[in-house]
Design a protein around this motif. Structure first.
Motif, PDB file in Angstrom:
ATOM      1  N   HIS A 179      -5.832  -1.871   0.847  1.00 17.36           N
ATOM      2  CA  HIS A 179      -6.368  -0.852  -0.065  1.00 17.36           C
ATOM      3  C   HIS A 179      -5.700  -0.968  -1.435  1.00 17.36           C
ATOM      4  N   ASP A 180      -4.373  -1.038  -1.445  1.00 14.60           N
ATOM      5  CA  ASP A 180      -3.645  -0.971  -2.719  1.00 14.60           C
ATOM      6  C   ASP A 180      -3.833  -2.224  -3.562  1.00 14.60           C
ATOM      7  N   HIS A 227      -7.005  -1.673  -5.888  1.00 15.08           N
ATOM      8  CA  HIS A 227      -6.514  -1.180  -7.185  1.00 15.08           C
ATOM      9  C   HIS A 227      -6.165  -2.276  -8.181  1.00 15.08           C
ATOM     10  N   GLU A 256      -9.745   6.532  -7.632  1.00 17.51           N
ATOM     11  CA  GLU A 256     -10.125   6.257  -6.239  1.00 17.51           C
ATOM     12  C   GLU A 256     -11.641   6.168  -6.031  1.00 17.51           C
TER      13      GLU A 256
HETATM   14 FE   LIG Z   1      -5.583   4.329  -3.658  1.00 16.45          FE
END
Ligand SMILES: [Fe+2]
Length: 312
Positions: free
Chosen positions: A146-147, A151, A192
């Motif tokens: 996820h990170d 991102h 997000e």
């Molecule tokens: Fe996040």
């Protein structure tokens, strides 16, 4: 030592927390210091690396035509599909050459004031661990996929990179006013779950959308959710859903506008006028909204996650 009430202008030092400032109760593991950084990135097993590769391949089936162009360009610039979990040192060198950001490993969710401090210094804290096959489809705690996948590619965009740093700088002020919830909603609906208007339609730039298999289709194409142009004041008064698809997405016309709306806002004034709770439900459409698509909310009306409702 600087304090939250009197931060150093260069954000070089982690501030001391006053007793009356609320922070989530997290227990710091013994092996990390006040900065909550791991001494080194995890050594991933071949199974871990295979999980990354499979997650990567699944997202690449879904994201063309749904992810924004800055994200897809960032994936390519950083070559995140080279195989296995990326090594943070190399990644940081490449990202640093583009926008001055680095990626640093943390054991878990970290306290808000520490998170803000890293962002204010252009360091992105990324979860060290990777999910297992059992939690392949959904994991609540952010992991390295996820990170880093969700991102980090966005941090190759210079304007977005500046927005993330400003967000970190804004954090301590929100804590002083006890309005973290409001600033958290802004993060939620931009970093997000944000959408951006592009020439061919809306596309996703939020990591929560980009790192999961279902939400990219739902956010960009489904009839159910509202899509409303971003208004920072409105978003900071709006509740959100943590463990299901969002009933509403907010859309920006470009990253320059996101940066401008945030940096030019007088947050002292805003925090003084904001109530402590949220004013608007997560599915609400209100008079001031510039609505791109008014959702049917069918998915949530049928019961959402766990009910078997299809994300239509
Ligand atoms: Fe996040």
């Amino acid at each position: 030592m600087a304090t939250l009430a009197d931060p150093q202008p260069d954000f070089a030092t982690l501030p001391d927390m006053a007793d009356d400032v609320f922070t989530a109760p997290l227990t710091k593991p013994d092996h990390v210091g006040d900065d909550w950084l791991e001494p080194a990135q995890t050594r991933y097993t071949s199974d871990d690396n295979a999980v990354w590769d499979d997650l990567f391949a699944r997202q690449m089936d879904v994201l063309p035509g749904r992810a924004c162009s800055a994200f897809l360009a960032g994936l390519e610039k950083l070559d995140l599909g080279r195989g296995g979990v990326p090594e943070f040192g190399t990644l940081s060198e490449e990202l640093g050459a583009l926008t001055g950001w680095s990626v640093v490993p943390v054991p878990m969710l970290i306290p808000d004031h520490v998170f803000f401090w890293h962002l204010a210094n252009r360091r992105f804290p990324a979860g060290n661990f990777i999910r297992t096959r059992e939690t392949f489809d959904y994991i609540e705690e952010p992991d390295v996929f996820h990170d880093v996948f969700g991102h980090v590619p966005m941090l190759t965009d210079p304007v977005y990179a500046d927005y993330m740093q400003e967000y970190g700088r804004a954090g301590w002020k929100a804590m002083r006013y006890n309005r973290l919830k409001a600033l958290g909603a802004l993060y939620w609906y931009t970093v997000e779950f944000g959408l951006i208007e592009e020439a061919d339609g809306v596309r996703a730039y939020g990591a929560g959308i980009l790192s999961g298999p279902t939400e990219a289709r739902f956010a960009v194409e489904a009839q159910s959710p509202n899509r409303i142009m971003l208004n920072v004041d409105r978003v900071m008064r709006t509740d959100y859903v943590i463990s299901d698809l969002q009933p509403t997405y907010f859309v920006i016309p470009g990253f320059g506008e996101l940066y401008r709306q945030t940096v030019e806002r007088d947050f002292d004034r805003l925090y003084r006028s904001l109530p402590s709770g949220f004013t608007y439900a997560n599915s609400a459409v209100i008079d001031v909204d510039n609505v791109l698509h008014r959702g049917t909310q069918e998915y949530h009306l049928r019961g959402g996650r766990g009910s078997g409702a299809r994300p239509v």
